[in-house]
Design a protein around this motif. Sequence first.
Motif, short mmCIF file in Angstrom:
data_model
loop_
_atom_site.label_atom_id
_atom_site.label_comp_id
_atom_site.label_asym_id
_atom_site.label_seq_id
_atom_site.Cartn_x
_atom_site.Cartn_y
_atom_site.Cartn_z
N LEU A 1 0.83 -1.20 0.00
CA LEU A 1 0.00 0.00 0.00
C LEU A 1 0.87 1.26 0.00
CD1 LEU A 1 -2.78 -1.06 2.57
CD2 LEU A 1 -2.93 -0.99 0.06
N LEU A 2 1.95 1.22 0.74
CA LEU A 2 2.85 2.38 0.78
C LEU A 2 3.47 2.63 -0.59
CD1 LEU A 2 4.20 4.54 2.53
CD2 LEU A 2 6.04 2.89 3.00
N ALA A 3 3.86 1.54 -1.28
CA ALA A 3 4.44 1.69 -2.63
C ALA A 3 3.41 2.25 -3.61
CB ALA A 3 4.96 0.35 -3.12
N LEU A 4 2.16 1.77 -3.51
CA LEU A 4 1.11 2.24 -4.41
C LEU A 4 0.83 3.73 -4.21
CD1 LEU A 4 -1.42 -0.74 -4.26
CD2 LEU A 4 -0.07 -0.01 -6.23
N VAL A 5 1.04 4.21 -2.99
CA VAL A 5 0.82 5.64 -2.71
C VAL A 5 2.03 6.47 -3.11
CG1 VAL A 5 0.48 7.33 -0.87
CG2 VAL A 5 -0.84 5.20 -0.87
N LEU A 6 3.24 6.03 -2.76
CA LEU A 6 4.44 6.84 -2.96
C LEU A 6 4.88 6.90 -4.42
CD1 LEU A 6 6.62 5.91 0.14
CD2 LEU A 6 5.22 7.94 -0.23
N ILE A 7 4.72 5.81 -5.18
CA ILE A 7 5.20 5.81 -6.56
C ILE A 7 4.42 6.81 -7.43
CG2 ILE A 7 5.42 4.42 -8.66
CD1 ILE A 7 6.19 2.06 -6.93
N PRO A 8 3.08 6.85 -7.39
CA PRO A 8 2.39 7.89 -8.18
C PRO A 8 2.75 9.30 -7.73
CG PRO A 8 0.86 6.16 -7.54
CD PRO A 8 2.12 5.92 -6.78
N ILE A 9 2.96 9.48 -6.42
CA ILE A 9 3.38 10.81 -5.94
C ILE A 9 4.75 11.17 -6.51
CG2 ILE A 9 4.06 12.11 -3.89
CD1 ILE A 9 1.90 10.64 -2.34
N GLY A 10 5.64 10.18 -6.56
CA GLY A 10 6.96 10.41 -7.14
C GLY A 10 6.89 10.76 -8.61
N VAL A 11 6.01 10.06 -9.35
CA VAL A 11 5.84 10.36 -10.78
C VAL A 11 5.30 11.77 -10.97
CG1 VAL A 11 4.52 9.75 -12.85
CG2 VAL A 11 5.52 7.94 -11.43
N TRP A 12 4.35 12.16 -10.13
CA TRP A 12 3.77 13.50 -10.23
C TRP A 12 4.77 14.58 -9.84
CZ3 TRP A 12 3.01 16.84 -6.03
CH2 TRP A 12 2.32 18.01 -6.34
N ALA A 13 5.60 14.32 -8.83
CA ALA A 13 6.50 15.34 -8.31
C ALA A 13 7.79 15.48 -9.10
CB ALA A 13 6.84 15.03 -6.84
N THR A 14 8.15 14.46 -9.90
CA THR A 14 9.43 14.49 -10.61
C THR A 14 9.60 15.72 -11.49
OG1 THR A 14 9.67 12.09 -10.55
CG2 THR A 14 10.87 13.26 -12.27
N PRO A 15 8.61 16.11 -12.33
CA PRO A 15 8.81 17.32 -13.16
C PRO A 15 9.07 18.58 -12.34
CG PRO A 15 6.93 16.06 -13.94
CD PRO A 15 7.32 15.47 -12.63
N TYR A 16 8.42 18.69 -11.17
CA TYR A 16 8.61 19.88 -10.33
C TYR A 16 10.00 19.88 -9.70
CZ TYR A 16 3.56 20.24 -10.85
OH TYR A 16 2.29 20.34 -11.37
N ILE A 17 10.48 18.70 -9.33
CA ILE A 17 11.83 18.60 -8.77
C ILE A 17 12.87 18.92 -9.84
CG2 ILE A 17 13.51 17.03 -7.72
CD1 ILE A 17 11.14 15.54 -6.47
N GLN A 18 12.65 18.40 -11.06
CA GLN A 18 13.57 18.70 -12.16
C GLN A 18 13.60 20.20 -12.46
OE1 GLN A 18 12.00 16.12 -15.20
NE2 GLN A 18 13.45 14.49 -14.73
N ASP A 19 12.42 20.82 -12.43
CA ASP A 19 12.35 22.26 -12.69
C ASP A 19 13.06 23.06 -11.62
OD1 ASP A 19 11.12 24.54 -14.25
OD2 ASP A 19 10.26 24.93 -12.28
N LEU A 20 13.01 22.57 -10.38
CA LEU A 20 13.66 23.27 -9.27
C LEU A 20 15.18 23.34 -9.46
CD1 LEU A 20 13.27 24.57 -6.47
CD2 LEU A 20 13.58 22.28 -5.49
N PHE A 21 15.76 22.25 -9.99
CA PHE A 21 17.21 22.19 -10.16
C PHE A 21 17.65 22.47 -11.60
CE2 PHE A 21 16.33 19.55 -6.44
CZ PHE A 21 17.24 20.06 -5.53
N ALA A 22 16.72 22.85 -12.46
CA ALA A 22 17.07 23.12 -13.86
C ALA A 22 17.91 24.39 -13.98
CB ALA A 22 15.80 23.27 -14.70
N PRO A 23 18.82 24.45 -14.97
CA PRO A 23 19.61 25.67 -15.18
C PRO A 23 18.74 26.85 -15.57
CG PRO A 23 20.53 23.78 -16.36
CD PRO A 23 19.18 23.38 -15.89
N GLU A 24 19.24 28.05 -15.35
CA GLU A 24 18.51 29.25 -15.72
C GLU A 24 18.32 29.31 -17.23
OE1 GLU A 24 17.12 31.78 -13.90
OE2 GLU A 24 17.41 30.46 -12.17
N LYS A 25 19.38 28.97 -17.98
CA LYS A 25 19.33 29.03 -19.44
C LYS A 25 19.71 27.67 -20.01
CE LYS A 25 20.52 33.96 -19.66
NZ LYS A 25 21.46 34.96 -20.23
N GLU A 26 18.73 26.99 -20.59
CA GLU A 26 18.97 25.66 -21.17
C GLU A 26 18.07 25.46 -22.38
OE1 GLU A 26 19.24 20.93 -19.90
OE2 GLU A 26 18.37 22.40 -18.52
#
Length: 216
Positions: free
Chosen positions: A15-40
């Motif tokens: 149950l924990l995996a079923l909850v955390l994995i979709p959250i991880g999929v949803w949050a990945t683009p936001y995490i990538q954007d947080l650490f993305a370079p200013e100009k890319e």
Amino acid sequence: MAESKIFPTYIYPLLLALVLIPIGVWATPYIQDLFAPEKEVFIQLSNPQEILTSQEVGNRKHELFGQNVENSYITTIKLTNIGKTTIDDYLFSIDVDTDKIPSLFRVFYTTEPPHTFGKVEFSNVGAASKKVVIDSFIEDNQLNISVISSELLKIKVTPNTSGVKSNVEFKEVESSYTNSDLGYVAIFSALFAFMFRVLYDFIPWLTCKFNRKPDV
């Protein structure tokens, strides 16, 4: 009566995996954007694709853009500003490995969105190579370039603007993933983790059972 270990050992982790994995999929683009370079800038360069050959028109030349040619090819180049800010005077070159311009050689481009994209300037460098400058490359905007030629040309893209991170990747067919696809990945990942946990307990138990000496 001994307390059952099924829920804490198997069900709760599943149950924990079923909850955390979709959250991880949803949050990945936001995490990538947080650490993305200013100009890319992300650059996708396709392999040349045949548009039409003489065999398809009865082994005769066909007319394309007012030129009679035996073969015609298209190479597509897509540039996307995936950084956090606008890039002024973004400069790159389309390098064509040829000493003589083909009988048919055309370069077209479109912009997305068409109304807010900065001015795009092309200038000739050598026989068929081009220097391209985008005066204002706004974040999330996209430039699509099509190179059409009567010959199979070797083309590469060279970014040469300092202070800008550029990734160049060849693409034959662009693929995209839907939310349903990502959901299936999450579910099957959780099930795989659950099955691995079951086997982790089951195999040692099965080994001990077969290796146990019979009572005398």
